[in-house]
Design an enzyme around this catalytic site. Structure first.
Site, PDB file in Angstrom:
ATOM      1  N   TYR A 313       0.939  -0.885  -0.172  1.00  0.00           N
ATOM      2  CA  TYR A 313       0.232   0.092   0.245  1.00  0.00           C
ATOM      3  C   TYR A 313       0.278   1.383   0.302  1.00  0.00           C
ATOM      4  CZ  TYR A 313      -4.211  -2.973   0.976  1.00  0.00           C
ATOM      5  OH  TYR A 313      -5.124  -3.691   1.259  1.00  0.00           O
ATOM      6  N   ASP A 349     -14.019  -9.339   3.774  1.00  0.00           N
ATOM      7  CA  ASP A 349     -12.670  -8.639   4.178  1.00  0.00           C
ATOM      8  C   ASP A 349     -13.487  -8.326   5.692  1.00  0.00           C
ATOM      9  OD1 ASP A 349     -11.303  -8.130   2.143  1.00  0.00           O
ATOM     10  OD2 ASP A 349     -11.916  -6.726   1.148  1.00  0.00           O
ATOM     11  N   ASP A 381     -17.604  -5.081  -1.848  1.00  0.00           N
ATOM     12  CA  ASP A 381     -16.024  -5.006  -1.579  1.00  0.00           C
ATOM     13  C   ASP A 381     -16.501  -4.605   0.672  1.00  0.00           C
ATOM     14  OD1 ASP A 381     -14.156  -6.395  -0.604  1.00  0.00           O
ATOM     15  OD2 ASP A 381     -12.255  -4.977  -1.878  1.00  0.00           O
TER      16      ASP A 381
END
Length: 513
Positions: A313, A349, A381
């Site tokens: 990231y 997630d 998501d």
């Protein structure tokens, strides 16, 4: 006086009637002064008496309260009570921890648990912590016991050190044998009192006046360890790694009793107490993009690769522990009513908001407190918000409103991070359902259960093609080949070649054995 001041000088002597009237008035005023003085004295005496009586009553109540504490606990005592008084007292002890264990007030009026030795020459073991903290250590001790005698071997004590990240070297192992007077590593001779004595000696707080390293640090670690060992089935799951962490071959592999497991399919979603199992992929304060490899057999955790480069990231380190719930699946064939987009073909997630950093591959019991409906590349998501049950704030946080009350600004910071993190790679911002507002625990739980049902349907569809099997020596489901939906990722050529290379090497070994 005013009359005298206004009268002419020649007429200073008033009439006799006026004199008699003035004398009467002065007499009345004198009597009034006496009455006022007596009344004031009586009021003062009454006030003082009331104050003395109130102080007397308060002192009686205080004595009764303190004596009540002594009767209830049988363990709270000051310097005025001798060791003999404590031994001969009929009061209740800390029976949950064992015999001859007392709660005392330490030097700084802090609680401390004292293990009273039965030996005349032995010394008491003083643990400068609360009964709850010692109870957590007792819980770990009992869960590691393999016999009804509630005794450990030196091997078991070594295991405690390893679980806490303090492996014992050879010299310390010899010291343990001598300390516990054990002939071999496997002799069951270590009682809880002996274990606490060893622990107290090993973590002497004399060089740590604040008690952080010898008390608070280990209290928290034992609390986490106790939570992990609560479910024996989950406690038996461990991980091992293969390959260098900085290479594309690096894998975190799950196993139980010598059998490899799939963290996606074999780890249960929920526990008997209603909590959920969170599998950590990316620890907080890190940025390497680890994920469950849904396209590989047995689904180990690996670092994601894009264009041949290991992904990280770029927006910054994770503010939270990031991972997934096992036995869930966001179906790419189902359009979400909340987002208008299909699922992303992955386990759902999860964001864990506790204070501790969880290592990659760890399994943590959590409670669901909310959910964020993120839309990534036109796919739903979901990001489920949770907090670990062993976190200090878990008892206060049950829903999104509690999260905002005890962790102000966290939901806003999370949404901003999720919205912006891809812009560091030159991409656009992510979008959100529900107008960008996180939803509460009820909605989050419903979404998780829906993805669990989607996972069950996925397994039912794959059961007919021979992708599933059960290992006779295991209690959980095992998966031979990767499970993917109709739009799922296929096994990469590199993985395919590596798998068949391993099988060929195994076949050669059997042929030439």
């Amino acid at each position: 006086i005013l009359l005298v001041a206004r009268a002419p000088a020649a007429t200073l002597s008033p009439p006799r009637a006026s004199q008699r009237h003035s004398a009467a008035m002065s007499g009345d005023l004198h009597e009034l002064d006496i009455i006022v003085s007596l009344t004031t004295a009586a009021v003062n005496i009454a006030t003082a008496s009331a104050m003395f009586y109130l102080m007397y009553r308060l002192s009686r109540r205080s004595d009764a309260f303190l004596s009540g504490i002594k009767v209830i606990t049988g363990a709270v005592r000051g310097t005025a009570i001798s060791d003999f008084d404590r031994q001969t007292s009929n009061a209740t002890q800390l029976s949950d921890l064992g015999d001859n264990i007392f709660l005392e007030e330490g030097p700084k009026k802090s609680p401390q648990v004292v293990f009273k030795t039965a030996s005349k020459t032995g010394k008491d073991v003083v643990i400068g912590d609360s009964p709850a903290a010692v109870q957590a250590m007792k819980g770990v001790f009992k869960r590691l016991c393999t016999s009804p005698l509630e005794r450990l071997s030196v091997v078991d004590v070594r295991k405690v050190h390893e679980l806490l990240g303090e492996p014992v070297d050879e010299e310390e192992g010899k010291s343990m044998l001598e300390f516990f007077k054990a002939k071999t590593d496997t002799d069951l001779v270590v009682t809880f009192d002996m274990f606490m004595s060893w622990w107290s000696q090993l973590h002497d707080g004399s060089a740590d006046p604040d008690g952080y390293y010898s008390q608070e640090r280990y209290r928290q670690r034992f609390k986490v360890l106790q939570s992990r060992l609560k479910d024996p089935n989950i406690a038996r799951i461990s991980t091992r790694t293969e390959g260098e962490e900085t290479s594309r071959r690096y894998r975190v592999i799950f196993q139980q009793d010598g059998h490899q497991l799939s963290p996606w399919h074999d780890v249960p979603l929920k526990n008997a107490d209603g909590s959920y199992n969170f599998i950590c992929e990316i620890p907080k304060w890190t940025r390497k993009k680890f994920e469950i490899a849904t396209g590989e057999a047995m689904n180990p955790i690996k670092q994601d690769v894009k264009n041949g480069v290991l992904r990280e990231y770029k927006w910054g380190d994770m503010l939270f522990n990031y991972g997934a719930f096992p036995q869930t699946w966001e179906d790419p064939k189902v359009i979400s009513e909340e987002t208008g987009c299909p699922g992303d073909n992955d386990p759902i997630d999860v964001i864990e908001l506790g204070t501790r950093q969880r290592p990659t591959g760890s399994i943590t019991r959590v409670k669901i407190v909310g959910v964020i409906a993120m839309i990534d590349s036109d796919e739903t998501d979901w990001k489920v918000l949770t907090i670990a049950l062993d976190d200090d704030r878990a008892k206060k946080i049950h829903d999104l409103s509690d999260l905002d009350a005890h962790m102000p600004g966290v939901t806003g910071a999370l949404t901003h991070w999720l919205r912006m993190y891809k812009t560091a790679e030159g991409k656009g911002e992510n979008r959100f359902g529900f107008g960008g507002k996180p939803q509460g625990a009820a909605t989050a739980t419903r979404i998780v259960e829906e993805t669990h049902e989607a996972w069950r349907k996925l397994l039912a569809e794959k059961a007919d093609d021979g992708s599933l099997k059960r290992d006779a020596s295991a209690t959980l489901l095992t998966v031979d080949e990767p499970l993917t939906g109709a739009a799922g990722a296929r096994t990469s050529r590199a993985t395919f070649v590596a798998r068949w290379r391993d099988r060929w090497a195994s076949a050669k070994a059997r042929m030439f054995a």
